[in-house]
Design an enzyme around this catalytic site. Structure first.
Site, PDB file in Angstrom:
ATOM      1  N   HIS A 165      -6.330   3.559   0.699  1.00  0.00           N
ATOM      2  CA  HIS A 165      -5.943   3.689   2.120  1.00  0.00           C
ATOM      3  C   HIS A 165      -6.690   4.945   2.557  1.00  0.00           C
ATOM      4  CE1 HIS A 165      -2.572   3.816   5.388  1.00  0.00           C
ATOM      5  NE2 HIS A 165      -3.354   4.877   5.612  1.00  0.00           N
ATOM      6  N   CYS A 224       0.649   3.291   3.272  1.00  0.00           N
ATOM      7  CA  CYS A 224       1.314   2.571   4.367  1.00  0.00           C
ATOM      8  C   CYS A 224       2.823   2.751   4.258  1.00  0.00           C
ATOM      9  CB  CYS A 224       0.958   1.086   4.344  1.00  0.00           C
ATOM     10  SG  CYS A 224      -0.671   0.702   5.036  1.00  0.00           S
ATOM     11  N   HIS A 264      -8.072   8.287   3.377  1.00  0.00           N
ATOM     12  CA  HIS A 264      -7.380   9.582   3.440  1.00  0.00           C
ATOM     13  C   HIS A 264      -8.350  10.699   3.135  1.00  0.00           C
ATOM     14  CE1 HIS A 264      -7.014   8.223  -0.772  1.00  0.00           C
ATOM     15  NE2 HIS A 264      -7.051   9.502  -1.100  1.00  0.00           N
ATOM     16  N   ASP A 278       0.193  16.846  -1.082  1.00  0.00           N
ATOM     17  CA  ASP A 278      -0.121  16.014  -2.248  1.00  0.00           C
ATOM     18  C   ASP A 278       0.921  16.271  -3.341  1.00  0.00           C
ATOM     19  OD1 ASP A 278      -3.033  14.587  -3.332  1.00  0.00           O
ATOM     20  OD2 ASP A 278      -1.503  15.112  -4.824  1.00  0.00           O
ATOM     21  N   HIS A 287      -8.450  14.743   1.696  1.00  0.00           N
ATOM     22  CA  HIS A 287      -7.778  15.867   1.040  1.00  0.00           C
ATOM     23  C   HIS A 287      -8.180  17.140   1.775  1.00  0.00           C
ATOM     24  CE1 HIS A 287      -6.905  13.585  -2.812  1.00  0.00           C
ATOM     25  NE2 HIS A 287      -7.890  12.849  -2.322  1.00  0.00           N
ATOM     26  N   GLY A 319     -13.147   8.597  -8.146  1.00  0.00           N
ATOM     27  CA  GLY A 319     -11.778   8.990  -8.466  1.00  0.00           C
ATOM     28  C   GLY A 319     -10.744   8.569  -7.444  1.00  0.00           C
ATOM     29  N   CYS A 349       0.844  -1.197   0.000  1.00  0.00           N
ATOM     30  CA  CYS A 349       0.000   0.000   0.000  1.00  0.00           C
ATOM     31  C   CYS A 349       0.884   1.254   0.000  1.00  0.00           C
ATOM     32  CB  CYS A 349      -0.916  -0.007   1.225  1.00  0.00           C
ATOM     33  SG  CYS A 349      -1.792   1.549   1.464  1.00  0.00           S
ATOM     34  N   HIS A 353      -3.368   1.178   8.439  1.00  0.00           N
ATOM     35  CA  HIS A 353      -4.321   0.949   7.337  1.00  0.00           C
ATOM     36  C   HIS A 353      -5.687   0.621   7.943  1.00  0.00           C
ATOM     37  CE1 HIS A 353      -4.850   0.020   2.956  1.00  0.00           C
ATOM     38  NE2 HIS A 353      -5.945  -0.530   3.464  1.00  0.00           N
TER      39      HIS A 353
HETATM   40  P1  5GP Z   1      -7.361   9.803  -4.293  1.00  0.00           P
HETATM   41  O1  5GP Z   1      -7.301   9.947  -5.799  1.00  0.00           O
HETATM   42  O2  5GP Z   1      -7.198   8.354  -3.898  1.00  0.00           O
HETATM   43  O3  5GP Z   1      -8.537  10.464  -3.672  1.00  0.00           O
HETATM   44  O4  5GP Z   1      -6.111  10.607  -3.734  1.00  0.00           O
HETATM   45  C1  5GP Z   1      -4.808  10.126  -3.809  1.00  0.00           C
HETATM   46  C2  5GP Z   1      -3.895  11.324  -3.870  1.00  0.00           C
HETATM   47  O5  5GP Z   1      -2.591  10.877  -3.618  1.00  0.00           O
HETATM   48  C3  5GP Z   1      -3.864  12.029  -5.235  1.00  0.00           C
HETATM   49  O6  5GP Z   1      -4.290  13.377  -5.089  1.00  0.00           O
HETATM   50  C4  5GP Z   1      -2.401  11.930  -5.662  1.00  0.00           C
HETATM   51  O7  5GP Z   1      -1.913  13.098  -6.296  1.00  0.00           O
HETATM   52  C5  5GP Z   1      -1.685  11.658  -4.354  1.00  0.00           C
HETATM   53  N1  5GP Z   1      -0.476  10.867  -4.493  1.00  0.00           N
HETATM   54  C6  5GP Z   1      -0.306   9.751  -5.249  1.00  0.00           C
HETATM   55  N2  5GP Z   1       0.940   9.266  -5.094  1.00  0.00           N
HETATM   56  C7  5GP Z   1       1.559  10.104  -4.208  1.00  0.00           C
HETATM   57  C8  5GP Z   1       2.882  10.117  -3.656  1.00  0.00           C
HETATM   58  O8  5GP Z   1       3.738   9.273  -3.916  1.00  0.00           O
HETATM   59  N3  5GP Z   1       3.169  11.136  -2.790  1.00  0.00           N
HETATM   60  C9  5GP Z   1       2.253  12.103  -2.473  1.00  0.00           C
HETATM   61  N4  5GP Z   1       2.654  13.056  -1.624  1.00  0.00           N
HETATM   62  N5  5GP Z   1       0.997  12.108  -2.977  1.00  0.00           N
HETATM   63  C10 5GP Z   1       0.663  11.117  -3.831  1.00  0.00           C
HETATM   64 ZN    ZN Z   2      -2.337   1.393   3.633  1.00  0.00          ZN
END
Ligand code: 5GP
Ligand code: ZN
Length: 114
Positions: free
Chosen positions: A98, A7, A100, A30, A102, A93, A4, A46
Site C-alpha cells: 500500500h 487500508c 507509503h 512505525d 517513511h 524490502g 490490506c 489504496h
Molecule cells: P515497508 O517495509 O513496506 O517499506 O514498510 C512497512 C512498514 O510498516 C515497516 O517499517 C513496518 O515496521 C511497519 N509496520 C508493519 N506492520 C505495522 C503495524 O501494524 N503498525 C504500524 N504502525 N507499523 C507497521
Molecule cells: Zn491498502
C-alpha cells in the site's frame, strides 16, 4: 482493500499512533522504528501498491504525502533534517503493498542509501 494492512489501519480497524491526518492522508508511528522519529505517511485510499503504480491519474496523492511531511517537519521541529523513503517491491524490502513513505529523523542518518 479489506485484506490490506494499511487500508485497515486507515479505516481505524487496527490501532496506530496517529501524528497527522486529513481527509486523504494518515501519518502514524512505525511499529518497529529505525530512527528516534520513524513515521509512515500513507494515502488513506489504496491509491497504489507502491511507487511503481503511480501514474498521471493518481500522482497528486504523492504531493499530498510530501505536503504532510513538510507540515510534520515543521510541527515536530525537525530543523536538523529528515529523510523520506519509499520501498517498491521485494528487492527494496517493501513488506506492505500500500503506497507509503517513511519519514525518518531524530539522529544523524547514514549517508549510505543502499
Ligand atoms: P515497508 O517495509 O513496506 O517499506 O514498510 C512497512 C512498514 O510498516 C515497516 O517499517 C513496518 O515496521 C511497519 N509496520 C508493519 N506492520 C505495522 C503495524 O501494524 N503498525 C504500524 N504502525 N507499523 C507497521
Ligand atoms: Zn491498502
Amino acid at each position: 482493500m479489506s485484506d490490506c494492512l494499511f487500508c485497515n489501519i486507515a479505516a481505524g480497524k487496527i490501532p496506530c499512533d496517529i501524528v497527522y491526518q486529513d481527509e486523504e492522508i494518515l501519518a502514524f508511528r512505525d511499529i518497529q522504528p529505525q530512527a528516534p522519529i520513524h513515521l509512515l505517511i500513507i494515502p488513506k485510499a489504496h491509491a497504489a501498491d507502491g511507487a511503481a503504480g503511480i501514474n498521471e491519474g493518481n500522482s497528486a496523492i504523492v504531493g499530498k504525502c510530501f505536503e504532510a511531511a513538510a507540515k510534520l517537519a515543521s510541527e515536530l521541529e525537525l530543523k536538523e533534517g529528515f529523510r523520506m523513503v519509499t520501498n517498491n517491491g521485494p528487492a527494496a524490502g517493501q513488506s506492505v503493498p500500500h503506497l507509503h513513505f517513511h519519514l525518518l529523523a531524530g539522529k544523524p542518518l547514514t549517508l549510505q542509501m543502499a
